[in-house]
Write a protein that holds these residues in place. Structure first.
Motif, PDB file in Angstrom:
ATOM      1  N   PHE A 207      -5.660   1.149  10.913  1.00 19.34           N
ATOM      2  CA  PHE A 207      -5.219   1.798   9.670  1.00 19.34           C
ATOM      3  C   PHE A 207      -5.108   3.303   9.852  1.00 19.34           C
ATOM      4  O   PHE A 207      -4.181   3.931   9.322  1.00 19.34           O
ATOM      5  CB  PHE A 207      -6.177   1.491   8.523  1.00 19.34           C
ATOM      6  N   MET A 208      -6.040   3.920  10.570  1.00 14.41           N
ATOM      7  CA  MET A 208      -5.963   5.361  10.793  1.00 14.41           C
ATOM      8  C   MET A 208      -4.724   5.709  11.620  1.00 14.41           C
ATOM      9  O   MET A 208      -4.077   6.747  11.397  1.00 14.41           O
ATOM     10  CB  MET A 208      -7.227   5.854  11.494  1.00 14.41           C
ATOM     11  N   ALA A 209      -4.367   4.844  12.571  1.00 12.04           N
ATOM     12  CA  ALA A 209      -3.159   5.073  13.364  1.00 12.04           C
ATOM     13  C   ALA A 209      -1.916   4.958  12.489  1.00 12.04           C
ATOM     14  O   ALA A 209      -0.986   5.770  12.601  1.00 12.04           O
ATOM     15  CB  ALA A 209      -3.093   4.075  14.513  1.00 12.04           C
ATOM     16  N   VAL A 210      -1.899   3.963  11.606  1.00 16.02           N
ATOM     17  CA  VAL A 210      -0.778   3.805  10.681  1.00 16.02           C
ATOM     18  C   VAL A 210      -0.690   5.014   9.753  1.00 16.02           C
ATOM     19  O   VAL A 210       0.398   5.543   9.487  1.00 16.02           O
ATOM     20  CB  VAL A 210      -0.928   2.499   9.869  1.00 16.02           C
ATOM     21  N   PHE A 211      -1.848   5.457   9.239  1.00 12.60           N
ATOM     22  CA  PHE A 211      -1.873   6.629   8.356  1.00 12.60           C
ATOM     23  C   PHE A 211      -1.312   7.854   9.078  1.00 12.60           C
ATOM     24  O   PHE A 211      -0.499   8.602   8.515  1.00 12.60           O
ATOM     25  CB  PHE A 211      -3.311   6.900   7.903  1.00 12.60           C
ATOM     26  N   ALA A 212      -1.739   8.077  10.318  1.00 13.08           N
ATOM     27  CA  ALA A 212      -1.266   9.233  11.073  1.00 13.08           C
ATOM     28  C   ALA A 212       0.234   9.152  11.345  1.00 13.08           C
ATOM     29  O   ALA A 212       0.952  10.149  11.237  1.00 13.08           O
ATOM     30  CB  ALA A 212      -2.035   9.336  12.393  1.00 13.08           C
ATOM     31  N   TYR A 213       0.716   7.954  11.666  1.00 17.19           N
ATOM     32  CA  TYR A 213       2.148   7.795  11.968  1.00 17.19           C
ATOM     33  C   TYR A 213       3.001   8.033  10.727  1.00 17.19           C
ATOM     34  O   TYR A 213       3.974   8.787  10.759  1.00 17.19           O
ATOM     35  CB  TYR A 213       2.388   6.393  12.527  1.00 17.19           C
ATOM     36  N   CYS A 214       2.639   7.403   9.611  1.00 19.13           N
ATOM     37  CA  CYS A 214       3.436   7.552   8.391  1.00 19.13           C
ATOM     38  C   CYS A 214       3.354   8.968   7.837  1.00 19.13           C
ATOM     39  O   CYS A 214       4.372   9.546   7.432  1.00 19.13           O
ATOM     40  CB  CYS A 214       2.959   6.544   7.336  1.00 19.13           C
ATOM     41  N   ALA A 215       2.141   9.530   7.809  1.00 19.63           N
ATOM     42  CA  ALA A 215       2.002  10.905   7.326  1.00 19.63           C
ATOM     43  C   ALA A 215       2.744  11.871   8.240  1.00 19.63           C
ATOM     44  O   ALA A 215       3.386  12.821   7.773  1.00 19.63           O
ATOM     45  CB  ALA A 215       0.522  11.277   7.228  1.00 19.63           C
ATOM     46  N   GLY A 216       2.664  11.616   9.547  1.00 22.25           N
ATOM     47  CA  GLY A 216       3.382  12.474  10.490  1.00 22.25           C
ATOM     48  C   GLY A 216       4.885  12.377  10.320  1.00 22.25           C
ATOM     49  O   GLY A 216       5.601  13.386  10.395  1.00 22.25           O
ATOM     50  N   ILE A 257       9.429   0.510   8.913  1.00 18.74           N
ATOM     51  CA  ILE A 257       8.677   1.133   7.818  1.00 18.74           C
ATOM     52  C   ILE A 257       8.390   2.598   8.146  1.00 18.74           C
ATOM     53  O   ILE A 257       8.280   3.435   7.240  1.00 18.74           O
ATOM     54  CB  ILE A 257       7.395   0.345   7.532  1.00 18.74           C
ATOM     55  N   GLY A 258       8.300   2.918   9.429  1.00 15.20           N
ATOM     56  CA  GLY A 258       8.139   4.323   9.800  1.00 15.20           C
ATOM     57  C   GLY A 258       9.308   5.179   9.327  1.00 15.20           C
ATOM     58  O   GLY A 258       9.123   6.297   8.849  1.00 15.20           O
ATOM     59  N   MET A 259      10.518   4.636   9.432  1.00 12.49           N
ATOM     60  CA  MET A 259      11.688   5.352   8.921  1.00 12.49           C
ATOM     61  C   MET A 259      11.597   5.518   7.415  1.00 12.49           C
ATOM     62  O   MET A 259      11.943   6.580   6.867  1.00 12.49           O
ATOM     63  CB  MET A 259      12.965   4.605   9.284  1.00 12.49           C
ATOM     64  N   LEU A 260      11.103   4.486   6.708  1.00 13.33           N
ATOM     65  CA  LEU A 260      10.950   4.599   5.258  1.00 13.33           C
ATOM     66  C   LEU A 260       9.944   5.695   4.902  1.00 13.33           C
ATOM     67  O   LEU A 260      10.131   6.430   3.921  1.00 13.33           O
ATOM     68  CB  LEU A 260      10.496   3.262   4.670  1.00 13.33           C
ATOM     69  N   ALA A 261       8.888   5.828   5.691  1.00 11.71           N
ATOM     70  CA  ALA A 261       7.923   6.898   5.459  1.00 11.71           C
ATOM     71  C   ALA A 261       8.579   8.265   5.661  1.00 11.71           C
ATOM     72  O   ALA A 261       8.301   9.219   4.926  1.00 11.71           O
ATOM     73  CB  ALA A 261       6.728   6.735   6.401  1.00 11.71           C
ATOM     74  N   MET A 311       2.447   3.000   3.876  1.00 10.85           N
ATOM     75  CA  MET A 311       1.282   2.892   4.770  1.00 10.85           C
ATOM     76  C   MET A 311       0.635   1.528   4.637  1.00 10.85           C
ATOM     77  O   MET A 311       0.342   0.856   5.643  1.00 10.85           O
ATOM     78  CB  MET A 311       0.266   3.995   4.432  1.00 10.85           C
ATOM     79  N   LEU A 312       0.370   1.114   3.399  1.00 13.48           N
ATOM     80  CA  LEU A 312      -0.262  -0.187   3.176  1.00 13.48           C
ATOM     81  C   LEU A 312       0.638  -1.326   3.640  1.00 13.48           C
ATOM     82  O   LEU A 312       0.170  -2.298   4.254  1.00 13.48           O
ATOM     83  CB  LEU A 312      -0.590  -0.348   1.694  1.00 13.48           C
ATOM     84  N   LEU A 313       1.944  -1.185   3.364  1.00 16.06           N
ATOM     85  CA  LEU A 313       2.888  -2.232   3.758  1.00 16.06           C
ATOM     86  C   LEU A 313       2.940  -2.377   5.279  1.00 16.06           C
ATOM     87  O   LEU A 313       2.931  -3.502   5.806  1.00 16.06           O
ATOM     88  CB  LEU A 313       4.273  -1.898   3.202  1.00 16.06           C
ATOM     89  N   MET A 314       2.972  -1.257   5.997  1.00 17.39           N
ATOM     90  CA  MET A 314       3.015  -1.325   7.454  1.00 17.39           C
ATOM     91  C   MET A 314       1.742  -1.960   8.001  1.00 17.39           C
ATOM     92  O   MET A 314       1.788  -2.797   8.908  1.00 17.39           O
ATOM     93  CB  MET A 314       3.197   0.080   8.057  1.00 17.39           C
ATOM     94  N   TYR A 315       0.609  -1.578   7.436  1.00 20.01           N
ATOM     95  CA  TYR A 315      -0.660  -2.105   7.948  1.00 20.01           C
ATOM     96  C   TYR A 315      -0.742  -3.619   7.786  1.00 20.01           C
ATOM     97  O   TYR A 315      -1.078  -4.348   8.733  1.00 20.01           O
ATOM     98  CB  TYR A 315      -1.820  -1.424   7.227  1.00 20.01           C
TER      99      TYR A 315
END
Length: 323
Positions: A207-216, A257-261, A311-315
């Motif tokens: 989850f922290m990796a997903v958070f960092a990727y989407c926030a980034g 989903i990264g593109m959506l972020a 973020m939640l959807l990707m996780y």
């Protein structure tokens, strides 16, 4: 066979017309600067293949200098009167949208024909098929509108010039920022960014990796103004090496989903000029020159909610349901 070069030629001729008409418009307060700006774009479209890397680079620098020297003036082309436009709108009503709808229909239809039929493959080049079909759709829609609504012959070019004058230099920002993303990828900026983010956000869980990727993705898009420019950098830094390889996320889900972020970041930045600066200018908002104009302020709450939802959807999708 219609190739991408034909699309460039058509676009170059359009900008050449904008340049000539701007030069001849005494009502444009910056007609010489506007003519030079649109003329250089026409030059890049018509002869960019022969200018080479150095020539195109110098041309881009010239465009930046002209754009930084001040806003381009807005011309006052004489096409139709407000009364004539109101009468046309009352006569044709929703039929006015038909030519606009023809553009995506031809773009999608041309792409499918080129990929799945022999006639389409003979007509449209297999390289950059979608862009070619999009250009073809614009030309077909223009011809249909001229034949159907019978406007003055110069109306499409004059109204196109007026619209581009209103947008100004911001019309080129998406293309330049997308090119910048390719430059960053070639320079291995992703590795540097990944190391910096890893120092700030501990990658101790998926989850922290997903958070960092989407926030980034959102933050880098805010800085660069283009999610397509942020995508190769952040995916090379965090998406693939950490979210996918280290924690086993599904690559298709992670990238989509990264593109959506990243698009959430697009809603929050004036650097995304075509989305946030152009509408403010066209609507003539009183705070259109503010970094947080009315368009961005209206979009901010939705963008933040969508970012956390992504973020939640990707996780859950990448790790619970991904292959």
């Amino acid at each position: 066979m219609i190739t991408l070069e034909h699309a460039y030629v058509a676009t170059g001729l359009m900008f050449a017309a904008f340049s000539i008409l701007s030069l001849r418009d005494p009502h444009n307060p910056t007609r010489f600067r506007s003519a030079l700006f649109w003329g250089l774009i026409a030059l890049s479209m018509l002869f960019g293949s022969w200018l080479g890397g150095l020539g195109n680079g110098l041309l881009v620098i010239a465009l930046v200098v002209i754009g930084a020297s001040g806003k381009l003036g807005v011309g006052k082309p004489a096409t139709t009167t407000p009364e004539q436009r109101q009468a046309s709108a009352a006569r044709w009503k929703n039929a006015l949208f038909v030519p606009a709808l023809m553009v995506p229909l031809v773009a999608v239809g041309g792409t499918l024909l080129a990929k799945h039929t022999a006639a389409g493959a003979w007509l449209i080049s297999p390289v950059q098929t979608t862009l070619i079909s999009l250009g073809l759709g614009c030309v077909i829609a223009l011809v249909a509108a001229m034949a159907w609504f019978r406007p003055p012959v110069m109306a499409p070019v004059q109204e196109g010039r007026r619209l581009m004058d209103s947008i100004g230099w911001a019309a080129l920002l998406p293309q330049m920022l997308a090119s910048l993303g390719a430059v960053f990828l070639a320079a291995d900026v992703g590795q540097v960014v990944g190391d910096l983010i890893a120092q700030v956000i501990p990658m101790t869980s998926a989850f922290m990796a997903v958070f960092a990727y989407c926030a980034g993705m959102a933050l880098f898009t805010i800085i660069m103004g283009n999610a397509f420019a942020a995508f190769p950098v952040m995916t090379a830094a965090i998406g693939l090496p950490i979210v996918v390889h280290q924690f086993g996320g599904d690559p298709a889900i992670v990238c989509a989903i990264g593109m959506l972020a990243g698009f959430c970041g697009t809603l929050m930045t004036p650097m995304a000029a075509n989305f946030n600066v152009v509408p403010a200018n066209l609507l003539e908002l009183p705070d259109r020159n503010s970094p947080l104009n009315g368009v961005i302020r209206a979009q901010l709450p939705t963008a933040v909610v969508m970012l956390f939802a992504n973020m939640l959807l990707m996780y859950f999708l990448a790790f619970r349901f991904g292959s």
